[in-house]
Design an enzyme around this catalytic site. Structure first.
Site, short mmCIF file in Angstrom:
data_model
loop_
_atom_site.label_atom_id
_atom_site.label_comp_id
_atom_site.label_asym_id
_atom_site.label_seq_id
_atom_site.Cartn_x
_atom_site.Cartn_y
_atom_site.Cartn_z
N ARG A 108 15.37 6.10 -8.24
CA ARG A 108 15.43 6.99 -7.31
C ARG A 108 16.45 6.78 -6.43
O ARG A 108 16.75 5.91 -5.92
CB ARG A 108 14.03 7.56 -6.73
CG ARG A 108 13.44 8.14 -7.78
CD ARG A 108 11.97 8.50 -7.48
NE ARG A 108 11.68 7.55 -6.52
CZ ARG A 108 10.92 7.72 -5.40
NH1 ARG A 108 10.71 9.16 -5.06
NH2 ARG A 108 10.56 6.61 -4.52
N SER A 177 12.41 -3.90 -7.18
CA SER A 177 11.03 -4.10 -7.47
C SER A 177 10.88 -5.38 -8.24
O SER A 177 10.58 -5.18 -9.58
CB SER A 177 10.23 -3.02 -7.85
OG SER A 177 10.41 -2.06 -6.95
N ASP A 230 9.15 -3.30 -3.63
CA ASP A 230 8.28 -1.83 -3.57
C ASP A 230 7.21 -2.03 -2.86
O ASP A 230 6.64 -1.12 -2.12
CB ASP A 230 8.05 -1.26 -4.92
CG ASP A 230 7.72 -2.13 -5.98
OD1 ASP A 230 7.39 -3.27 -5.69
OD2 ASP A 230 7.10 -1.66 -7.02
C1 GLC Z 1 6.56 -6.51 -11.10
C2 GLC Z 1 7.61 -7.14 -10.32
C3 GLC Z 1 7.47 -6.90 -8.62
C4 GLC Z 1 6.97 -5.54 -8.36
C5 GLC Z 1 6.00 -5.02 -9.50
C6 GLC Z 1 5.55 -3.72 -9.26
O1 GLC Z 1 5.60 -7.46 -10.95
O2 GLC Z 1 7.91 -8.44 -10.48
O3 GLC Z 1 8.38 -7.31 -7.81
O4 GLC Z 1 6.50 -5.26 -7.06
O5 GLC Z 1 6.50 -5.02 -10.82
O6 GLC Z 1 6.78 -2.73 -9.54
#
Ligand code: GLC
Length: 498
Positions: A108, A177, A230
């Site tokens: 996004r 993320s 995230d």
């Molecule tokens: C995976 C990623 C992590 C992220 C999570 C949720 O575990 O390694 O960095 O925060 O997904 O999106």
């Protein structure tokens, strides 16, 4: 009776007997199949069991691993990554900021107009773009070029009153993320891809550098002023609205948690002690594992076939990317070993990841008396028709076992974090509230999962403590949170303050 008539009667009787024998054999066979399918279900229930005592062991193991991960780099499966966020939003943030939220099959782009204490988020606009599958397994350059293009298109739609102040560069909060080893708030290297991404050349590459290169290529003048996970964005977004937020948990395609730690309680922290005395930690709890986790043959087989075997075990039994796939594997075993869907194993059932978690959720939530939704999902996705009500009930039961295990384990994880913070008990007369900001599609859309997680957390905490702890949906936290962090780390910040 004439000879002909006697002959006919004998033939008829023989036919009736043969038919009856067939029916009996069929019944015996199908009751044998049914018993076998039930045995598979019972065994699944047994292996996925999460009695409260086991959950407490998981929570304790989580707390122990948190300490180990904070003590030294590589000290635990929990990376406990330092985010370089030592100041969470206060509400004073002002101006126009952008955010890019990348972490799943969609990303996004957001534009947020912040109006300080009085007006908060004045306006926010966003666009969602899905990533073509070939870019998830291609090169980092291809992926970042695609993202930069989308960002430029979005910037071009800036409307009346939504421009940066004259002479100012646009600033971006980048929510990325995946596990990143950060060296400052604006720089970090990717440790490894998770959640099905398999980009060839990015390990140990500078994430912000890659994006900046792609933006420069197309003449997009924008500067990343905050690179965050995230969970960190969600924590920041949550704190903006509620000062009691102390942790954030994502339950979506992947799962992870972040929380606010005392800087002096991070032995591996070798930087200057931040003024606030605090540091937000990205736990990367998806990679947690413990001998107390209830793992099954299905989980082991699934893990072995993923792009990252042996990694992200907690994530692989909890999160949205995998729950539907676990259910598919159980149904496949029922089909293969108990002819559950008939003599032929439905070919579609053999396709990995064909049953997605949103479909599993729809199956699980079917409240129609004849389980109509279950029937149509089985037909549309797996091409299995003519299922009896009894069979559909078994399919729902499989979803229930798999989702409940994930939900209860995520509650245990949250208890582990609260324990680390000493917030799993209340001292006499204490009124301190603790809020955990939550986000992610699994939490947002899978009601049974969410309810089970929340009930289990209450059960683990007990009534008295539970009154002081709440779990709140931080809607769109990771995007807005990144924009807020871009604002608090703006290159123009000091100019304004002086
Ligand atoms: C995976 C990623 C992590 C992220 C999570 C949720 O575990 O390694 O960095 O925060 O997904 O999106």
């Amino acid at each position: 009776m004439g000879k002909v008539a006697v002959g006919a009667a004998v033939v008829c009787a023989a036919a009736v007997c043969a038919a009856a024998a067939l029916v009996v054999r069929h019944r015996m066979k199908s009751s044998g199949r049914w018993a076998r399918a039930m045995a598979i279900l019972r065994e699944l229930e047994d292996k996925c069991g999460t009695p409260i005592g086991k959950l407490r062991q998981v929570a304790d193991a989580m707390t122990v691993e948190m300490h180990a991960g904070l003590a030294s780099e590589g000290g635990s499966k929990l990376k406990m990554l330092i985010s370089y966020v030592d100041n969470l939003p206060t509400g004073d943030e002002n101006g126009l900021f952008y955010a890019l939220d990348l972490g799943g099959t969609n990303f996004r782009v957001l534009r947020v107009q912040l109006g300080g204490k009085e007006k908060h988020v004045v306006k926010h606009e966003f666009d969602e773009v899905s990533i073509p599958p070939h870019l998830m397994t291609g090169t980092s350059e291809g992926l970042f070029d695609f993202i930069a293009e989308a960002l430029a298109k979005f910037v071009a739609t800036e409307g009346e009153g939504l421009h940066p102040a004259p002479g100012r560069q646009r600033e971006l909060g980048f929510t990325f993320s995946f596990p990143v080893w950060q060296t400052s708030i604006t720089s970090g290297t990717l440790i490894k891809w998770t959640k099905g991404f398999n980009i060839e050349d990015t390990v140990e590459q500078d994430v912000v550098g890659e994006l900046t290169k792609s933006m420069e290529k197309i003449g997009l003048d924008m500067r990343v002023t905050a690179l965050v996970n995230d969970t960190i964005g969600t924590l920041a977004g949550g704190r903006y609205h509620n000062q009691d937020v102390i942790a954030a948990v994502i339950l979506g395609t992947g799962t992870n948690a972040a929380y606010v730690e005392k800087a002096h309680a991070i032995p591996k922290w070798h930087g200057l002690l931040p003024k606030s005395g605090e540091m937000v930690i990205n736990m990367e709890w998806g990679n947690f594992r413990s001998s107390h986790l209830p793992l099954t043959e299905y989980d082991q087989a699934l893990d072995a076939e993923t792009l990252n075997p042996g990694e992200q075990i907690f994530e692989k039994i909890i999160s949205g990317m995998y729950l539907g796939e676990i259910v598919r594997r159980v149904l496949l075993k029922m089909a293969q070993e108990a002819d559950f869907f008939g003599d032929v194993v439905p070919p579609k059932l053999k396709i990995p990841f064909v049953l997605r978690t949103p479909d599993m959720s729809a199956i699980h939530h079917d409240s129609s008396p004849d389980l109509k939704v279950v029937g149509s999902k089985l037909k549309d996705i797996l091409e299995i028709s003519n299922t009896s009500l009894k069979m559909r009930k078994v399919v729902v039961a499989v979803c229930d076992v798999v989702a409940t295990r994930g939900a209860r384990l995520s509650a245990a994880g949250i208890l582990g974090v609260l324990k680390k913070l000493g917030r799993d008990t209340v001292k006499d007369g204490e009124k301190q509230k603790s809020v955990v900001a939550m986000d992610g599609g699994l939490y947002e859309h899978y009601t049974e999962f969410r309810t089970s997680m929340e009930c289990t957390l209450k059960e683990l905490l007990g009534d008295e403590v539970a009154e002081h702890i709440s779990v709140e949906h931080s809607n769109d936290g990771s995007g807005i949170g990144a924009a807020l962090l871009a604002a608090s780390h703006s290159q123009y910040h000091e100019v304004e303050e002086s």
